[in-house]
Design an enzyme around this catalytic site. Structure first.
Site, PDB file in Angstrom:
ATOM      1  N   ASP A 150       0.695  -1.160  -0.046  1.00  0.00           N
ATOM      2  CA  ASP A 150       0.080   0.217  -0.011  1.00  0.00           C
ATOM      3  C   ASP A 150       0.736   1.192   0.098  1.00  0.00           C
ATOM      4  OD1 ASP A 150      -2.779   1.308   0.304  1.00  0.00           O
ATOM      5  OD2 ASP A 150      -1.721   2.044   2.053  1.00  0.00           O
ATOM      6  N   GLU A 234      -1.788  -1.465  -6.129  1.00  0.00           N
ATOM      7  CA  GLU A 234      -2.990  -0.925  -6.531  1.00  0.00           C
ATOM      8  C   GLU A 234      -2.983  -0.024  -7.590  1.00  0.00           C
ATOM      9  OE1 GLU A 234      -7.211   0.394  -4.245  1.00  0.00           O
ATOM     10  OE2 GLU A 234      -5.410   0.518  -3.037  1.00  0.00           O
ATOM     11  N   ASP A 316      -3.280   1.222   7.129  1.00  0.00           N
ATOM     12  CA  ASP A 316      -2.215   0.764   5.906  1.00  0.00           C
ATOM     13  C   ASP A 316      -2.011  -0.610   5.802  1.00  0.00           C
ATOM     14  OD1 ASP A 316      -2.172   3.502   5.032  1.00  0.00           O
ATOM     15  OD2 ASP A 316      -0.469   3.984   6.442  1.00  0.00           O
TER      16      ASP A 316
END
Length: 374
Positions: A150, A234, A316
């Site tokens: 992340d 992502e 996170d």
């Protein structure tokens, strides 16, 4: 090409311009001092630039390229040699130039294809060497350790195993020095030698920032690729996030897109898997234990407790675990579908294509040559 378009209403292809080179050499003698294949390559590159521009105009949703413009001699410059370049121990042999001393920082094992010589704003010259090593691309295997990443601003990267890597905030360290050098440049008279010296000083500071960022990203990406078999990040619309004027500067200096590009090509070279998860996947708002999803989770909330299973989450770390699980689900489904499972989220019809080369990376928070010499 511009003149032909004004006169006939039709443009010229790169190959058509390439055939005019012998005639232009008779009119402009200075063209004969350049290696002919370099001139031919420039024509082909110009043809590609025009094709990109017109294809962008035909596709309204895809802003691929702007109209080609004349290059400034003060900006970055480059030249390509398609062949006939030799690499020896401490120099490059270039056609019509001869031997050029160089620092060969890695062995060239294979047939040299294309060599691109470039000069940056600090008057440093680099050679990017494309060569064929005749080796097959290693096959990827999902068996092994998987990790979710992340990306953020407080911490540059948070992994699913609990590791947090601080944001180096590179620009902040050099911002005062850069501001001083730019003020000195603005006071110099245009066209003077002192202005050229001041501009080189500004370029030197920018080069230090670039080198600092590249060193950090290369080391971190190499560490992650060496320790894991499957890497999941992502896919975010970074360009859209830059529209937020409060975070634009921080997002610009952190280099998410460059980092993901490094992860992708390094993983492919090692036979490992790089997987992107759709940007709309609610990684932060979903509990990785019971899969319960909260309705709203502002950015200022860094810790939250699940109402269903009462598990306390680090925002996170929870997001990185969810990314890892979703990436493994995509890989094991065998459908090739890279869309995340979140039916409650509406998607716009005119989204851009997923492409790591276009610097699309994870949520919230240059063609890589086979060898280079300096």
């Amino acid at each position: 090409m511009n003149q032909t378009y004004k006169e006939t209403g039709k443009g010229l292809s790169g190959y058509a311009v390439k055939k005019i080179i012998p005639q232009l050499k008779k009119e402009y003698e200075w063209l004969t001092s350049t290696y002919s294949q370099c001139l031919q390559q420039v024509c082909l590159n110009l043809g590609v630039a025009f094709n990109n521009f017109f294809s962008a105009r035909r596709c309204a949703n895809e802003k691929r390229a702007k109209y080609p413009r004349f290059k400034s001699k003060h900006s970055k410059q480059s030249i390509q040699y398609p062949q006939n370049v030799k690499v020896v121990d401490s120099c490059l042999t270039l056609p019509k130039i001869g031997d050029v001393t160089a620092i060969i920082h890695r062995p060239i094992e294979g047939k040299v294809k294309t060599v691109t010589i470039s000069k940056n704003c600090s008057n440093q010259y680099f050679a990017a060497i494309l060569f064929d090593d005749c080796k097959d691309k290693p096959s990827s295997n999902p068996e092994g350790k998987a990790i979710g990443i992340d990306l953020g601003l407080t911490h540059f990267a948070v992994t699913s195993d609990g590791s947090k890597f601080d944001n180096p905030r590179i620009l902040n360290k050099y911002e005062k020095n850069l501001k001083l050098k730019q003020q000195q440049l603005s006071r110099k008279q245009k066209g003077s030698n002192n202005r050229i010296k001041a501009r080189n000083k500004v370029g030197f500071v920018h080069r230090k920032i670039t080198n600092y960022r590249g060193d950090f990203l290369h080391k971190l990406s190499r560490r992650i690729v060496n320790e894991n078999q499957v890497i999941v990040v992502e896919n975010l619309n970074v360009k859209g996030m830059m529209q937020n004027h409060k975070l634009a500067k921080s997002i610009h200096q952190v280099g998410w897109g460059m980092f993901c590009t490094m992860l992708k090509y390094k993983a492919e070279m090692e036979g490992k898997i790089y997987q992107e998860v759709d940007r709309f996947f609610p990684s932060s708002k979903t509990c990785h234990v019971c899969l319960n999803q909260v309705g709203s989770l502002p950015l200022d909330i860094r810790f939250w407790t699940c109402d269903n299973c009462q598990t306390r989450h680090d925002r996170d770390i929870n997001a990185s675990i969810n990314l890892r699980d979703e990436g493994l689900r995509i890989l094991t489904s065998g459908t090739g579908d890279n869309k995340a499972c979140c039916p409650d989220v509406s998607r716009s019809k005119g989204g851009r294509k997923k492409s790591t080369a276009a610097l699309s990376v994870g949520q919230e928070a240059y063609t890589v040559p086979s060898g280079q010499c300096r």
